[in-house]
Motif scaffolding. Structure first.
Motif, mmCIF file in Angstrom:
data_model
loop_
_atom_site.group_PDB
_atom_site.id
_atom_site.type_symbol
_atom_site.label_atom_id
_atom_site.label_comp_id
_atom_site.label_asym_id
_atom_site.label_seq_id
_atom_site.Cartn_x
_atom_site.Cartn_y
_atom_site.Cartn_z
ATOM 1 N N PHE A 390 0.942 119.712 35.910
ATOM 2 C CA PHE A 390 1.794 118.535 35.705
ATOM 3 C C PHE A 390 3.246 118.942 35.459
ATOM 4 O O PHE A 390 4.170 118.453 36.126
ATOM 5 N N LEU A 391 3.470 119.853 34.524
ATOM 6 C CA LEU A 391 4.830 120.229 34.157
ATOM 7 C C LEU A 391 5.495 121.124 35.195
ATOM 8 O O LEU A 391 6.725 121.202 35.251
ATOM 9 N N GLY A 392 4.696 121.813 36.023
ATOM 10 C CA GLY A 392 5.274 122.709 37.015
ATOM 11 C C GLY A 392 5.514 122.077 38.364
ATOM 12 O O GLY A 392 6.126 122.700 39.244
ATOM 13 N N SER A 393 5.049 120.858 38.563
ATOM 14 C CA SER A 393 5.227 120.187 39.851
ATOM 15 C C SER A 393 6.630 119.584 39.958
ATOM 16 O O SER A 393 7.044 118.815 39.074
ATOM 17 N N PRO A 394 7.387 119.876 41.019
ATOM 18 C CA PRO A 394 8.722 119.272 41.173
ATOM 19 C C PRO A 394 8.675 117.746 41.254
ATOM 20 O O PRO A 394 9.586 117.063 40.770
ATOM 21 N N VAL A 395 7.596 117.218 41.858
ATOM 22 C CA VAL A 395 7.483 115.761 41.972
ATOM 23 C C VAL A 395 7.311 115.124 40.598
ATOM 24 O O VAL A 395 8.003 114.155 40.255
ATOM 25 N N TRP A 396 6.401 115.680 39.791
ATOM 26 C CA TRP A 396 6.188 115.133 38.454
ATOM 27 C C TRP A 396 7.406 115.377 37.572
ATOM 28 O O TRP A 396 7.767 114.524 36.745
ATOM 29 N N GLN A 397 8.055 116.541 37.694
ATOM 30 C CA GLN A 397 9.256 116.812 36.906
ATOM 31 C C GLN A 397 10.340 115.785 37.196
ATOM 32 O O GLN A 397 10.981 115.258 36.275
ATOM 33 N N SER A 398 10.539 115.509 38.476
ATOM 34 C CA SER A 398 11.560 114.522 38.853
ATOM 35 C C SER A 398 11.217 113.144 38.291
ATOM 36 O O SER A 398 12.107 112.426 37.801
ATOM 37 N N ALA A 399 9.928 112.782 38.326
ATOM 38 C CA ALA A 399 9.517 111.472 37.805
ATOM 39 C C ALA A 399 9.724 111.394 36.297
ATOM 40 O O ALA A 399 10.187 110.372 35.781
ATOM 41 N N VAL A 400 9.380 112.464 35.585
ATOM 42 C CA VAL A 400 9.554 112.465 34.130
ATOM 43 C C VAL A 400 11.031 112.375 33.758
ATOM 44 O O VAL A 400 11.424 111.589 32.878
ATOM 45 N N ILE A 550 11.260 108.675 47.390
ATOM 46 C CA ILE A 550 10.270 109.600 46.859
ATOM 47 C C ILE A 550 10.534 109.884 45.392
ATOM 48 O O ILE A 550 9.614 110.059 44.601
ATOM 49 N N ASN A 551 11.801 109.947 45.018
ATOM 50 C CA ASN A 551 12.178 110.230 43.627
ATOM 51 C C ASN A 551 11.981 108.969 42.811
ATOM 52 O O ASN A 551 12.842 108.100 42.773
ATOM 53 N N THR A 552 10.839 108.860 42.169
ATOM 54 C CA THR A 552 10.481 107.621 41.481
ATOM 55 C C THR A 552 10.265 107.879 40.000
ATOM 56 O O THR A 552 10.553 108.976 39.498
ATOM 57 N N THR A 553 9.752 106.880 39.298
ATOM 58 C CA THR A 553 9.504 107.015 37.860
ATOM 59 C C THR A 553 8.083 107.517 37.615
ATOM 60 O O THR A 553 7.253 107.556 38.526
ATOM 61 N N LEU A 554 7.820 107.881 36.362
ATOM 62 C CA LEU A 554 6.498 108.421 36.021
ATOM 63 C C LEU A 554 5.372 107.408 36.249
ATOM 64 O O LEU A 554 4.341 107.753 36.849
ATOM 65 N N PRO A 555 5.487 106.141 35.779
ATOM 66 C CA PRO A 555 4.413 105.175 36.079
ATOM 67 C C PRO A 555 4.203 104.959 37.573
ATOM 68 O O PRO A 555 3.059 104.835 38.028
ATOM 69 N N LYS A 556 5.281 104.924 38.346
ATOM 70 C CA LYS A 556 5.145 104.737 39.799
ATOM 71 C C LYS A 556 4.449 105.933 40.433
ATOM 72 O O LYS A 556 3.596 105.775 41.332
ATOM 73 N N GLN A 557 4.765 107.136 39.983
ATOM 74 C CA GLN A 557 4.094 108.325 40.500
ATOM 75 C C GLN A 557 2.614 108.316 40.131
ATOM 76 O O GLN A 557 1.751 108.695 40.941
ATOM 77 N N MET A 558 2.298 107.889 38.905
ATOM 78 C CA MET A 558 0.899 107.764 38.506
ATOM 79 C C MET A 558 0.185 106.730 39.372
ATOM 80 O O MET A 558 -0.972 106.934 39.774
ATOM 81 N N TRP A 559 0.830 105.627 39.640
ATOM 82 C CA TRP A 559 0.240 104.573 40.464
ATOM 83 C C TRP A 559 -0.059 105.089 41.872
ATOM 84 O O TRP A 559 -1.130 104.813 42.427
ATOM 85 N N ASP A 560 0.863 105.862 42.450
ATOM 86 C CA ASP A 560 0.637 106.406 43.788
ATOM 87 C C ASP A 560 -0.522 107.391 43.796
ATOM 88 O O ASP A 560 -1.322 107.407 44.739
ATOM 89 N N ASP A 561 -0.639 108.220 42.749
ATOM 90 C CA ASP A 561 -1.694 109.227 42.711
ATOM 91 C C ASP A 561 -3.064 108.641 42.387
ATOM 92 O O ASP A 561 -4.080 109.079 42.942
ATOM 93 N N ILE A 562 -3.084 107.653 41.475
ATOM 94 C CA ILE A 562 -4.369 107.132 41.006
ATOM 95 C C ILE A 562 -5.084 106.346 42.091
ATOM 96 O O ILE A 562 -6.308 106.203 42.056
ATOM 97 N N GLN A 563 -4.350 105.851 43.092
ATOM 98 C CA GLN A 563 -4.980 105.142 44.197
ATOM 99 C C GLN A 563 -5.620 106.098 45.204
ATOM 100 O O GLN A 563 -6.449 105.685 46.007
ATOM 101 N N LEU A 564 -5.222 107.387 45.133
ATOM 102 C CA LEU A 564 -5.786 108.382 46.043
ATOM 103 C C LEU A 564 -7.028 109.047 45.460
ATOM 104 O O LEU A 564 -8.040 109.195 46.136
ATOM 105 N N ALA A 565 -6.932 109.465 44.190
ATOM 106 C CA ALA A 565 -8.061 110.158 43.562
ATOM 107 C C ALA A 565 -7.859 110.185 42.061
ATOM 108 O O ALA A 565 -6.726 110.131 41.565
ATOM 109 N N ILE A 566 -8.989 110.282 41.328
ATOM 110 C CA ILE A 566 -8.964 110.413 39.872
ATOM 111 C C ILE A 566 -9.026 111.909 39.560
ATOM 112 O O ILE A 566 -10.099 112.514 39.608
ATOM 113 N N THR A 567 -7.891 112.501 39.248
ATOM 114 C CA THR A 567 -7.795 113.947 39.074
ATOM 115 C C THR A 567 -7.534 114.308 37.618
ATOM 116 O O THR A 567 -7.039 113.481 36.836
#
Length: 596
Positions: A390-400, A550-567
Motif C-alpha cells: 500500500f505505502l510503496g505503490s505510486p498510485v496509492w501514494q498519489s491518492a493518499v 488517474i490521480n484521484t483521492t483515496l476513497p475513489k482509488q478504493m472504490w476502483d479497486d474494490i469493484q475488481l477484487a477483494i484483496t
C-alpha cells in the motif's frame, strides 16, 4: 413655558447611518458563507433543474421525465430506492432509540466513553464498513465459515448479494446518525417530569410511554427523516452488497454520467430524487411536527382530538406494559433463584447493538496482517507485507497525498466560513437565525448525489473538474453543516460577558476574536476542523464526479479497486483509515476534556 430643542436632521441621519453600519459589521461575517453556498450549492441545484428540462434534441421540455415515466425499470428502481430507504430509517430508529435513551440517562463521563465507540463507526468510511460486511457476509466469509465449522449448516451461499445484505450494510451505516440525532433531544427532557408522574402513582413504564416517549418524538422524527433522506442517495452499499434487483437511483445517475455520458438524463433523475426528498421533508414535517425542534410553536395546532387519541394510545400501551415491567424473569440454578430486571435486559440489548456497531469495523484489521496472497478465514498471521504494498505503490501514494491536501484545504476553508457564519448568527435576531441556519445545514438534507451532479454541471464550465480546487469546493459544501453545528454548540456555552469586558476596555472586534473568543473556543474550533477533514477524507460521491483522471483521492482509488477484487491491500488501507479516524476522535475527545 416649555423649551423645545430641535435635533438637526443631519444628526438624526448620522445616527441611523451609524446604527446601520454597526448592524452591517455584526452581520458581515455570514456574508461570505452565504455567497459561497449560493454559488456552489443553490446554483448547482438549479443547474440540475434546468438540465433535466433539456430534451435529447437540445430543446426544452419534459422529454427526459417522460422517458422515466414510460420505462417500467425506472419506476421499479424508484420504488426500490424508497422502500430500502424507508426500511433503513425504521430499523435505525428502532435499534437506535434504546441506545440513545440509555446514553441520555447515564452520567456525562460514562456517556462520553460510550460515544467514542459510536463515533468510530459513525466517521469510518462507508467503503471500509461495506468492505467489512463483504468479508463477513460473503460465501467464504467469517459468518459462513463459522456456521459450517459448527455444523449449523452443511453448505452456504452467503448472505450477499441480497436485500438482506443491503439492509444490514445501510442500517449499520445509518444507526450512529440516528443515535446522535435523538440523543440531544432526550438529554433535554427534564427528568423531574417522569419523577412527578411516578410520585403521583404512575408505573415506570406508564411514565415512559406517557411522558418521555411523546417528549422525545421530535428527535425520533428528525432521526427518521435524516436517515431516510441520506439513504436515498446511497450507491456504495447496494452496488457492493446487493444484486441488480436492489439497484437504487443513485447508481443510475452515476451510470448515466460515467457510462452513457447523458448529463441531461442524469439531471432528470437527480431532479426526481430532489423533488421527492423535498416533498417528503415537508410532508414529514407537517405530519410529525419536526419544527418543534427549533422551539417554534405553531399557531395552528392540529385538532386536540388527534392529540388525545395519540395520548390515549400511549397510556393504553403503558398500562399494558406496566404489569409486565414489574415482573422479573427467573432462572433457577439448583436451589437458588437469579433475578434479571427489565433494566438489566434492556442494558444487555443495548450492549449487543453497540458490539454489532463496532465489531464489523474492527474485523477488517486481522486481514491486513495476513501472510496469504488472498483473503481467507481464518487469516494466516503475521505479516506487514500488504502495508508495504500500500505505502510503496505510486498510485496509492498519489491518492493518499491528494486526499490529505484536499482534506486540509477543505478543513481550513470550512472552519473560516463556518466560524464567521456562526459568530454572526449569535448576534442576529431569532427571526433571522432560523432561515440562515436552515441554509447552513441544507447540504445535509439534499442527497449527496444531487449535490455532486450539480457541481459537475457548474465546475465543468470553469474548468475546475479534476482539480484540487474543485474537490475542495465540493467538500466544503458538504463540511459546512458539520462545522456550523459543532461551533454552534461551543458558542452556546461561551460567556459573552468576557467579550463585553474586552470591548469596554477598548479592544476592537478583531482583537476580541483573536484574544478572547478564539482561545476559549479552541476546542470547538479544533473539533470542527477535524470533522471537516474527515468529511473530505471520506467522501466518494464528489470525488467520482469531480476528481477526474488517474490521480484521484483515496476513497475513489478504493472504490476502483474494490469493484475488481477483494484483496489484502484493501484491508491494509481500511486498517490505516480506522486507525486515523480513531486518532482523530481521541484527539477531539481530549481537547473537549481539556477545555472542561
Amino acid at each position: 413655558m416649555t423649551l423645545a430643542i430641535r435635533v438637526p436632521r443631519s444628526t438624526d441621519t448620522a445616527r441611523r447611518r451609524s446604527a446601520w453600519l454597526a448592524a452591517s459589521l455584526r452581520f458581515a461575517p455570514v456574508v461570505p458563507t452565504l455567497l459561497f453556498l449560493l454559488v456552489f450549492f443553490i446554483l448547482p441545484v438549479g443547474e440540475i433543474l434546468q438540465g433535466g428540462l433539456v430534451n435529447s434534441d437540445g430543446t426544452y421540455g419534459f422529454g427526459q421525465f417522460a422517458r422515466i415515466a414510460r420505462t417500467p425499470v425506472y419506476a421499479k428502481v424508484l420504488w426500490t430506492t424508497f422502500s430500502i430507504s424507508l426500511l433503513t430509517a425504521a430499523f435505525s430508529v428502532v435499534l437506535g432509540y434504546p441506545v440513545a435513551y440509555l446514553l441520555s440517562r447515564v452520567s456525562d463521563r460514562v456517556r462520553e466513553r460510550w460515544l467514542l465507540w459510536i463515533m468510530l463507526p459513525f466517521w469510518t468510511s462507508y467503503l471500509v464498513k461495506t468492505y467489512a460486511w463483504m468479508l463477513l457476509l460473503s460465501k467464504t466469509g467469517v459468518l459462513s465459515s463459522i456456521a459450517l465449522a459448527l455444523g449449523i449448516v452443511h453448505e452456504t451461499t452467503g448472505t450477499i448479494p441480497s436485500l438482506t445484505g443491503v439492509l444490514i450494510g445501510m442500517v449499520h451505516s445509518m444507526l450512529p446518525l440516528a443515535v446522535m440525532t435523538m440523543l440531544p433531544v432526550m438529554r433535554g427532557i427534564d427528568e423531574r417530569l417522569s419523577q412527578a408522574a411516578e410520585t403521583l402513582g404512575a408505573e415506570r413504564s406508564t411514565s415512559f410511554f406517557t411522558m418521555f416517549l411523546p417528549l422525545s418524538s421530535p428527535g425520533v422524527a428528525a432521526a427518521g427523516l435524516l436517515v431516510f433522506v441520506s439513504s436515498l442517495g446511497f450507491f456504495i452499499v447496494p452496488a457492493l452488497l446487493g444484486s441488480p434487483r436492489e439497484t437504487m437511483i443513485a447508481q443510475l445517475v452515476i451510470s448515466s454520467v460515467l457510462e452513457l455520458f447523458d448529463m441531461h438524463f442524469a439531471g432528470a433523475l437527480s431532479t426526481v430524487l430532489l423533488i421527492c426528498s423535498i416533498a417528503i421533508f415537508f410532508l414529514y414535517d407537517r405530519m410529525v411536527g419536526l419544527t418543534s425542534l427549533t422551539g417554534e410553536v405553531r399557531e395552528r395546532q392540529r385538532t386536540s382530538r388527534a392529540q388525545g387519541l395519540k395520548l390515549a394510545l400511549l397510556i393504553w400501551v403503558g398500562r399494558i406494559c406496566a404489569p409486565l415491567a414489574r415482573r422479573r424473569e427467573t432462572f433457577r440454578q439448583g436451589d437458588g433463584v437469579r433475578l434479571v430486571s427489565p433494566l438489566g435486559l434492556f442494558t444487555i440489548a443495548v450492549m449487543i447493538v453497540l458490539v454489532v456497531l463496532v465489531v464489523p469495523v474492527l474485523s477488517v484489521i486481522p486481514y491486513a496482517f495476513t501472510r496469504g496472497d488472498f483473503i481467507a478465514f481464518p487469516p494466516k498471521l503475521f505479516s506487514v507485507r500488504w502495508f508495504g504494498t500500500f505505502l510503496g505503490s505510486p498510485v496509492w501514494q498519489s491518492a493518499v497525498i491528494r486526499s490529505f491536501v484536499v482534506g486540509f484545504g477543505t478543513a481550513v476553508l470550512s472552519v473560516v466560513l463556518g466560524f464567521g457564519a456562526t459568530l454572526a448568527m449569535t448576534r442576529m435576531p431569532q427571526r433571522a437565525v432560523k432561515p440562515v441556519f436552515a441554509l447552513m445545514v441544507a447540504p445535509l438534507i439534499v442527497p449527496r448525489i444531487v449535490v455532486a451532479v450539480g457541481l459537475l454541471y457548474l465546475l465543468s464550465r470553469f474548468g475546475l473538474t479534476g482539480t484540487n480546487t474543485g474537490l475542495i469546493i465540493g467538500h466544503t459544501v458538504l463540511a459546512i453543516p458539520y462545522v456550523v453545528v459543532t461551533l454552534a454548540a461551543g458558542f452556546q456555552r461561551f460567556d459573552w460577558r468576557l467579550d463585553d469586558a474586552a470591548r469596554v476596555m477598548g479592544a476592537s472586534s478583531f482583537q476580541r476574536i483573536r484574544t478572547v473568543v478564539l482561545p476559549l473556543l479552541m476546542a470547538s474550533v479544533s473539533a470542527a476542523f477535524l470533522f471537516a477533514f474527515l468529511v473530505s477524507f471520506d467522501d466518494l460521491t464528489i470525488a467520482i464526479f469531480v476528481s477526474g483522471g488517474i490521480n484521484t483521492t483515496l476513497p475513489k482509488q478504493m472504490w476502483d479497486d474494490i469493484q475488481l477484487a477483494i484483496t489484502p491491500t484493501l484491508a491494509a488501507v481500511s486498517t490505516t483509515l480506522v486507525v486515523l479516524i480513531a486518532l482523530v476522535i481521541s484527539v477531539s475527545s481530549w481537547l473537549k476534556r481539556r477545555t472542561r
